[in-house]
Design a protein around this motif. Structure first.
Motif, PDB file in Angstrom:
ATOM      1  N   THR A  33       0.834  -1.202   0.000  1.00 39.07           N
ATOM      2  CA  THR A  33       0.000   0.000   0.000  1.00 39.07           C
ATOM      3  C   THR A  33       0.869   1.252   0.000  1.00 39.07           C
ATOM      4  OG1 THR A  33      -1.763  -1.147   1.179  1.00 39.07           O
ATOM      5  CG2 THR A  33      -1.800   1.245   1.257  1.00 39.07           C
ATOM      6  N   TYR A  50      -5.180   2.792  -7.907  1.00 41.49           N
ATOM      7  CA  TYR A  50      -6.377   1.958  -7.761  1.00 41.49           C
ATOM      8  C   TYR A  50      -6.038   0.619  -7.086  1.00 41.49           C
ATOM      9  CZ  TYR A  50      -8.400   5.294 -11.054  1.00 41.49           C
ATOM     10  OH  TYR A  50      -8.826   6.447 -11.675  1.00 41.49           O
ATOM     11  N   VAL A  51      -4.945   0.041  -7.539  1.00 38.05           N
ATOM     12  CA  VAL A  51      -4.503  -1.226  -6.940  1.00 38.05           C
ATOM     13  C   VAL A  51      -4.170  -1.009  -5.460  1.00 38.05           C
ATOM     14  CG1 VAL A  51      -2.710  -3.012  -6.972  1.00 38.05           C
ATOM     15  CG2 VAL A  51      -3.720  -2.202  -9.119  1.00 38.05           C
ATOM     16  N   SER A  52      -3.500   0.111  -5.163  1.00 35.06           N
ATOM     17  CA  SER A  52      -3.151   0.422  -3.774  1.00 35.06           C
ATOM     18  C   SER A  52      -4.395   0.614  -2.923  1.00 35.06           C
ATOM     19  CB  SER A  52      -2.295   1.687  -3.703  1.00 35.06           C
ATOM     20  OG  SER A  52      -1.059   1.477  -4.320  1.00 35.06           O
ATOM     21  N   ALA A  53      -5.409   1.229  -3.497  1.00 34.56           N
ATOM     22  CA  ALA A  53      -6.669   1.424  -2.768  1.00 34.56           C
ATOM     23  C   ALA A  53      -7.317   0.074  -2.449  1.00 34.56           C
ATOM     24  CB  ALA A  53      -7.614   2.298  -3.580  1.00 34.56           C
ATOM     25  N   LEU A  54      -7.295  -0.857  -3.397  1.00 34.71           N
ATOM     26  CA  LEU A  54      -7.863  -2.190  -3.159  1.00 34.71           C
ATOM     27  C   LEU A  54      -7.061  -2.954  -2.103  1.00 34.71           C
ATOM     28  CD1 LEU A  54      -8.828  -3.329  -6.776  1.00 34.71           C
ATOM     29  CD2 LEU A  54     -10.360  -2.742  -4.879  1.00 34.71           C
ATOM     30  N   VAL A  55      -5.736  -2.853  -2.202  1.00 32.48           N
ATOM     31  CA  VAL A  55      -4.886  -3.521  -1.214  1.00 32.48           C
ATOM     32  C   VAL A  55      -5.125  -2.902   0.167  1.00 32.48           C
ATOM     33  CG1 VAL A  55      -2.483  -3.923  -0.502  1.00 32.48           C
ATOM     34  CG2 VAL A  55      -3.143  -4.236  -2.883  1.00 32.48           C
ATOM     35  N   SER A  56      -5.283  -1.589   0.201  1.00 33.43           N
ATOM     36  CA  SER A  56      -5.553  -0.902   1.465  1.00 33.43           C
ATOM     37  C   SER A  56      -6.895  -1.347   2.054  1.00 33.43           C
ATOM     38  CB  SER A  56      -5.556   0.608   1.238  1.00 33.43           C
ATOM     39  OG  SER A  56      -5.843   1.279   2.445  1.00 33.43           O
ATOM     40  N   LEU A  57      -7.890  -1.540   1.204  1.00 32.42           N
ATOM     41  CA  LEU A  57      -9.192  -2.039   1.661  1.00 32.42           C
ATOM     42  C   LEU A  57      -9.047  -3.431   2.249  1.00 32.42           C
ATOM     43  CD1 LEU A  57     -12.280  -1.825   1.879  1.00 32.42           C
ATOM     44  CD2 LEU A  57     -12.402  -2.748  -0.449  1.00 32.42           C
ATOM     45  N   LEU A  58      -8.305  -4.285   1.566  1.00 33.51           N
ATOM     46  CA  LEU A  58      -8.058  -5.635   2.072  1.00 33.51           C
ATOM     47  C   LEU A  58      -7.359  -5.582   3.432  1.00 33.51           C
ATOM     48  CD1 LEU A  58      -8.112  -8.703   1.655  1.00 33.51           C
ATOM     49  CD2 LEU A  58      -5.985  -8.478   0.366  1.00 33.51           C
TER      50      LEU A  58
END
Length: 170
Positions: A33, A50-58
């Protein structure tokens, strides 16, 4: 069949392993992230953001799970229960040895037995449930296949009074 002591031990091991895996992934996802945020802010690739946002959500979901379920604390409770069960078991064995040696009277035997039963009840009342089927399976395997907590007749005889020993060479 797994013993309650060994089952609590294996429960603690399972929970500890799970806790360590979660901690590892928290670190990895945090690093991903952070790297992604830097790449998105200072780079030319908005997809990384966007990928970082998804990883951050996870990572947020994992952190919520860890906050709700204290796996380390639960593992410690299982370890404590296993240690107490071990002590109660050894106390019962000592009581049986004393009974066979005729060194204690019936009234003392009943008092000690009742005390041990009260200790066991208190332990079970306050300890976490071993509802992890995998823990029971591992405990059973440890006792049957790996022969954990298993002693030869000669080893057992070393702890017993001569009148109770199986082998005559002791």
């Amino acid at each position: 069949m797994g013993s309650p002591h060994k089952t609590h031990e294996k429960c603690a091991d399972i929970l500890d392993d799970k806790n360590n895996r979660i901690k590892f992934w928290q670190i990895v996802l945090s690093a991903v992230t952070t790297t992604g945020v830097f790449a998105a802010v200072f780079g030319d690739l908005p997809e990384v953001g966007y990928v970082s946002a998804l990883v951050s959500l996870l990572l947020t979901i994992i952190n919520k799970y860890v906050k709700k379920y204290d796996l380390g604390g639960l593992s410690q409770k299982h370890s404590d229960a296993a240690n107490t069960l071990w002590n109660i078991r050894e106390s019962y064995l000592s009581l049986i040895t004393d009974m066979h040696s005729d060194i204690i009277k019936d009234d003392e035997i009943r008092k000690m037995r009742d005390s041990l039963q009260a200790s066991l009840h208190k332990l079970y009342k306050g300890s976490p449930s071993t509802n992890i089927g995998k823990a029971y399976q591992k405990a059973s395997e440890a006792l049957k296949k790996n022969e954990e907590l298993t002693f030869s007749d000669e080893e057992i005889d070393m702890f017993l009074p001569k009148s109770l020993r199986k082998t005559n060479n002791s």
